[in-house]
Design an enzyme around this catalytic site. Structure first.
Site, PDB file in Angstrom:
ATOM      1  N   ARG A   1      51.737  33.857  35.936  1.00  0.00           N
ATOM      2  CA  ARG A   1      51.441  33.798  34.505  1.00  0.00           C
ATOM      3  C   ARG A   1      52.407  34.601  33.645  1.00  0.00           C
ATOM      4  NH1 ARG A   1      44.854  34.067  35.119  1.00  0.00           N
ATOM      5  NH2 ARG A   1      44.741  31.959  35.957  1.00  0.00           N
TER       6      ARG A   1
ATOM      7  N   ARG B   1      48.270  39.942  37.826  1.00  0.00           N
ATOM      8  CA  ARG B   1      47.277  39.338  38.714  1.00  0.00           C
ATOM      9  C   ARG B   1      47.617  37.874  38.946  1.00  0.00           C
ATOM     10  NH1 ARG B   1      42.145  36.212  37.689  1.00  0.00           N
ATOM     11  NH2 ARG B   1      42.847  36.054  35.540  1.00  0.00           N
ATOM     12  N   LEU B   2      47.401  37.389  40.136  1.00  0.00           N
ATOM     13  CA  LEU B   2      47.486  35.951  40.361  1.00  0.00           C
ATOM     14  C   LEU B   2      46.153  35.322  39.984  1.00  0.00           C
ATOM     15  CD1 LEU B   2      49.422  35.467  43.710  1.00  0.00           C
ATOM     16  CD2 LEU B   2      50.286  35.594  41.376  1.00  0.00           C
TER      17      LEU B   2
ATOM     18  N   HIS C   1      30.860  37.325  30.917  1.00  0.00           N
ATOM     19  CA  HIS C   1      32.084  36.505  30.827  1.00  0.00           C
ATOM     20  C   HIS C   1      32.399  35.743  32.113  1.00  0.00           C
ATOM     21  CE1 HIS C   1      35.768  35.192  28.913  1.00  0.00           C
ATOM     22  NE2 HIS C   1      36.389  35.419  30.047  1.00  0.00           N
ATOM     23  N   THR C   2      31.926  36.233  33.240  1.00  0.00           N
ATOM     24  CA  THR C   2      32.157  35.511  34.499  1.00  0.00           C
ATOM     25  C   THR C   2      31.753  34.041  34.367  1.00  0.00           C
ATOM     26  OG1 THR C   2      31.816  37.515  35.804  1.00  0.00           O
ATOM     27  CG2 THR C   2      31.558  35.437  36.973  1.00  0.00           C
ATOM     28  N   VAL C   3      30.741  33.783  33.556  1.00  0.00           N
ATOM     29  CA  VAL C   3      30.240  32.410  33.417  1.00  0.00           C
ATOM     30  C   VAL C   3      31.322  31.460  32.922  1.00  0.00           C
ATOM     31  CG1 VAL C   3      29.373  32.393  31.019  1.00  0.00           C
ATOM     32  CG2 VAL C   3      28.127  31.169  32.804  1.00  0.00           C
TER      33      VAL C   3
ATOM     34  N   GLY D   1      38.855  27.913  36.729  1.00  0.00           N
ATOM     35  CA  GLY D   1      39.715  27.336  37.762  1.00  0.00           C
ATOM     36  C   GLY D   1      39.303  27.522  39.200  1.00  0.00           C
TER      37      GLY D   1
ATOM     38  N   HIS E   1      44.547  37.466  28.261  1.00  0.00           N
ATOM     39  CA  HIS E   1      43.532  36.906  29.151  1.00  0.00           C
ATOM     40  C   HIS E   1      42.845  37.943  30.031  1.00  0.00           C
ATOM     41  CE1 HIS E   1      41.593  33.827  31.492  1.00  0.00           C
ATOM     42  NE2 HIS E   1      42.241  34.125  32.598  1.00  0.00           N
TER      43      HIS E   1
ATOM     44  N   GLY F   1      25.916  43.038  34.188  1.00  0.00           N
ATOM     45  CA  GLY F   1      25.205  41.996  34.942  1.00  0.00           C
ATOM     46  C   GLY F   1      26.071  40.770  35.156  1.00  0.00           C
TER      47      GLY F   1
ATOM     48  N   PHE G   1      47.313  27.162  42.824  1.00  0.00           N
ATOM     49  CA  PHE G   1      47.233  28.043  41.662  1.00  0.00           C
ATOM     50  C   PHE G   1      48.552  28.800  41.533  1.00  0.00           C
ATOM     51  CE2 PHE G   1      43.845  29.708  38.786  1.00  0.00           C
ATOM     52  CZ  PHE G   1      43.084  28.561  38.722  1.00  0.00           C
TER      53      PHE G   1
ATOM     54  N   LYS H   1      24.359  44.464  28.489  1.00  0.00           N
ATOM     55  CA  LYS H   1      24.202  44.317  27.032  1.00  0.00           C
ATOM     56  C   LYS H   1      23.891  42.881  26.635  1.00  0.00           C
ATOM     57  CE  LYS H   1      29.166  44.215  25.720  1.00  0.00           C
ATOM     58  NZ  LYS H   1      30.207  44.878  24.925  1.00  0.00           N
TER      59      LYS H   1
ATOM     60  N   HIS I   1      47.793  34.564  29.459  1.00  0.00           N
ATOM     61  CA  HIS I   1      47.658  33.277  30.141  1.00  0.00           C
ATOM     62  C   HIS I   1      48.502  32.289  29.349  1.00  0.00           C
ATOM     63  CE1 HIS I   1      45.950  29.697  31.893  1.00  0.00           C
ATOM     64  NE2 HIS I   1      45.190  30.410  32.696  1.00  0.00           N
TER      65      HIS I   1
ATOM     66  N   TRP J   1      20.274  45.737  26.980  1.00  0.00           N
ATOM     67  CA  TRP J   1      20.332  47.187  26.794  1.00  0.00           C
ATOM     68  C   TRP J   1      21.807  47.539  26.717  1.00  0.00           C
ATOM     69  CZ3 TRP J   1      16.487  51.282  28.339  1.00  0.00           C
ATOM     70  CH2 TRP J   1      15.161  50.792  28.296  1.00  0.00           C
TER      71      TRP J   1
ATOM     72  N   GLU K   1      44.237  27.143  34.441  1.00  0.00           N
ATOM     73  CA  GLU K   1      45.438  26.933  35.251  1.00  0.00           C
ATOM     74  C   GLU K   1      45.236  25.782  36.231  1.00  0.00           C
ATOM     75  OE1 GLU K   1      47.552  30.551  36.148  1.00  0.00           O
ATOM     76  OE2 GLU K   1      47.601  29.970  38.252  1.00  0.00           O
TER      77      GLU K   1
ATOM     78  N   LEU L   1      40.540  28.833  26.658  1.00  0.00           N
ATOM     79  CA  LEU L   1      41.411  28.661  27.818  1.00  0.00           C
ATOM     80  C   LEU L   1      41.489  27.216  28.292  1.00  0.00           C
ATOM     81  CD1 LEU L   1      42.943  30.255  30.118  1.00  0.00           C
ATOM     82  CD2 LEU L   1      40.842  30.014  31.413  1.00  0.00           C
TER      83      LEU L   1
ATOM     84  N   GLN M   1      47.551  40.867  30.912  1.00  0.00           N
ATOM     85  CA  GLN M   1      48.002  39.516  31.270  1.00  0.00           C
ATOM     86  C   GLN M   1      47.836  38.516  30.128  1.00  0.00           C
ATOM     87  OE1 GLN M   1      45.896  36.924  34.440  1.00  0.00           O
ATOM     88  NE2 GLN M   1      47.932  37.365  35.230  1.00  0.00           N
TER      89      GLN M   1
END
Ligand SMILES: Cc1cc2nc3c(=O)[nH]c(=O)nc-3n(C[C@H](O)[C@H](O)[C@H](O)COP(=O)(O)OP(=O)(O)OC[C@H]3O[C@@H](n4cnc5c(N)ncnc54)[C@H](O)[C@@H]3O)c2cc1C
Length: 572
Positions: A280, A383-384, A45-47, A51, A348, A13, A119, A38, A236, A158, A249, A246, A234
């Site tokens: 990075r 990844r950038l 983690h998106t929350v 940057g 990261h 989610g 960035f 879950k 960071h 869940w 950046e 963190l 990666q």
């Protein structure tokens, strides 16, 4: 109790899962979606992304889709699939504008235009942001949009333990524990989209939330789907020593300096053209060189350098990166307006993940994946920063739309066909974890895994230490068979979920270490001190790690798709 069936079940989610869910219900007014997570979606983690998200939205910045594509491909050390990157940059722009319409409060310039910031590795300012709480605002905009659709049914808290496959090897649902009751259910579906995020928790020192244990990668791997490019992890360059929290950046994008113990902006030695805004992988390696040269500070949590923001001034810090000030004040007692902040490289992001095509489809029929857990692949060997928030929108949407097409041509699996699979899974969990009279502790195995990953598969790697790590992981897997879950209660048994998560960590760690051992070159984040050069002749290809019960993963390779940018030396 039977759980209702859904045309599509989405595991996760976070940003990718929510975007996929919205895309699916918008693509077809009859489609129903089960969204299983879950944790409560807003805790994904998106929350915590700070940057920003990259996209070509401004016409006054000398920018173009081709330039964004080229930066991404160069950043990837030419391992990204260029057709996928071309689609990505085009759709990223549209997705970011759409997110504005869904309520994401992008920061704005005085004249009212959406602000963009610099960035690492990007040729121009193209990272959209909402102060330095971008992920929080993006996830909110997606979550509240998802609430419009009653055809998205949520299963919050869940824990999915297994992907279910039918007799033809196609995805037909998932097995999931309702953590509140402890009951394991089958959730039947015509298609499954895995959006479970990354797995940085295979390392001891990471910016990643404790929930980032690579569960979805492990499930897909066990179901027979290869994990692609797993050797690319990666670091960071700027995490707080001790916690790994963190320092975005954006703090360098807004003009912050990295300073060694001699008082020098040492990146002038390594990345004169980009300085603090180098990619990075290179900025993290520069730290290791400075450490070897004795140019770093020593502290209670190891060595560090300084992130100096003082010259930005209080107003700019408060306006552009207020969260950095909040975090440093709360976690290290430092106010960046007056003092430099101690930082060091920290794990990261995982460039690798579930092997998908440009539409999020995996080799398993009916199984799709998007977000950090997937590898589509736009990130290649490095990844950038700020590309992954855009990536989860673009490929979340694509996987949702394509899963709808697949679901519309597929029959719903009868619930009865799933029942025995759930009984088997219930027994596996009981026998392996709850009733095994084991002697091993979860925390001990996890800590030994951390040690061996750190030693063998860190910023620099070499044959000998990688071999030692590859040999250690099967031993840890043996010990895992004797792991003891002391809490046998059914309600919110977080010890049980921790044990299941440890199983995922061990699976993905073996793919990282074994893929890294066989890649005898240095490319992007994968730096071999025994093979220092990039070797396009032998390794301009993706690795694919296949699960091999009882043995090391089988590693295969796949060509990189090149459209118009030929591999070139990567200099900044
Ligand atoms: C501190 C931090 C800052 C970052 N800043 C930026 C940034 O500024 N810009 C940028 O582009 N990127 C940034 N990134 C990276 C980016 O945020 C992530 O790659 C991206 O948000 C991942 O989104 P996702 O939807 O794939 O996964 P997540 O947001 O991690 O969501 C995963 C979901 O899967 C669910 N899940 C996992 N396992 C299970 C299971 N077994 N059963 C049920 N559900 C499960 C979880 O509950 C969760 O809902 C940052 C990352 C970190 C850690």
């Amino acid at each position: 109790m039977n759980v209702p069936e859904h045309d599509i079940v989405i595991v996760g989610g976070g940003g990718a899962g929510l975007r996929a869910a919205i895309a699916a219900v918008q693509a077809d007014e009859n489609i129903s979606v089960g969204l299983v997570s879950k944790v409560y979606p807003m805790r994904s983690h998106t929350v915590s992304a700070e940057g920003g998200a990259a996209g070509v939205v401004r016409d006054d910045k000398d920018d173009s889709l081709d330039l964004h594509a080229f930066d991404t491909i160069k950043g990837s050390d030419f391992l990204a699939d260029q057709d996928v990157v071309e689609a990505f940059v085009k759709e990223a722009r549209d997705e970011l504008i759409q997110l504005e319409h869904w309520g994401c409060p992008w920061s704005r310039d005085e004249d009212g235009r959406i602000s963009v910031r610099a960035f690492g590795g990007m040729s121009t300012e193209r990272t959209l942001y909402a102060a330095d709480k971008t992920g929080f605002h993006m996830l909110h905009a997606l979550f509240q949009t998802s609430l419009q659709f009653d055809r998205i049914e949520r299963y919050d808290e869940w824990y999915v333990t297994k992907l279910l496959l039918d007799d033809n090897g196609a995805a037909c649902g998932v097995a999931a524990i309702n953590v509140r009751s402890g009951v394991l259910h089958a959730i039947p579906a015509k298609a499954v989209i895995v959006c479970t995020g990354g797995g940085g928790r295979i390392f001891p020192f990471t910016t990643n939330a404790a929930i980032k244990t690579g569960d979805g990668m492990s499930m897909a791997y066990r179901a027979g789907c290869p994990l692609k490019d797993m050797e690319f992890v990666q670091y960071h360059p700027t995490g707080l020593p001790g916690t790994g929290i963190l320092m975005t950046e954006a703090s360098r994008g807004e003009g912050g300096y990295l300073i060694n113990n001699k008082g020098d902006r040492y990146l002038s030695e390594y990345l004169p053209g980009k300085m603090e805004l180098g990619p990075r992988d290179m900025v993290s390696r520069a730290f290791v060189h400075e450490e070897k040269a004795g140019n770093v500070f020593e502290g209670p949590y190891g060595t560090y350098v300084h992130l100096d923001l003082r010259h930005l001034g209080e107003n700019k810090i408060d306006e552009k990166i207020p969260f950095v000030r909040e975090l440093t004040k709360n976690y290290v007692g430092i106010d960046p307006v007056y003092e430099p902040v101690p930082v060091r490289p920290v794990v990261h992001y995982m460039m690798g993940g579930i092997h998908t095509d440009i539409n999020g489809a995996t080799p398993i029929p009916g199984l799709y994946s998007a977000g950090e857990t997937a590898c589509a692949t736009i990130n290649g060997a490095n990844r950038l920063g700020s590309n992954s928030l855009s990536e989860l929108l673009v490929f979340g949407a694509r996987s949702g739309q394509h899963a709808v097409q697949y679901a519309n041509e597929t029959k719903m699996p009868p619930y009865s066909s799933l029942e025995h699979m759930v009984v088997d899974e219930e027994q596996r969990i009981e026998n392996q974890l709850l009733k095994n009279n084991g002697t091993e502790r979860i925390a001990d195995i996890r800590s030994d895994l951390h040690k061996t990953m750190d030693r063998g598969a860190g910023i620099y790697r070499e044959e000998e230490s990688l071999k030692a790590t590859c040999a250690e992981i099967p031993k840890l897997k043996e010990r895992y068979k004797r792991v003891k879950v002391e809490d046998t209660s059914s309600v919110f048994n977080t010890e049980l979920t921790a044990a299941l998560e440890l199983g995922s960590l061990l699976d993905i760690a073996e793919t990282v270490a074994n893929s890294a051992l066989l890649r005898k070159e240095s490319r992007g984040s994968h730096s071999r001190s025994d093979y220092e050069e990039r070797d396009d002749k032998n390794f301009l290809k993706h690795s694919l790690a296949y699960h091999n019960e009882g043995g090391d993963p089988r590693i295969d390779y796949l060509d990189v798709v090149i459209t118009k940018w030929q591999p070139d030396e990567r200099k900044y």
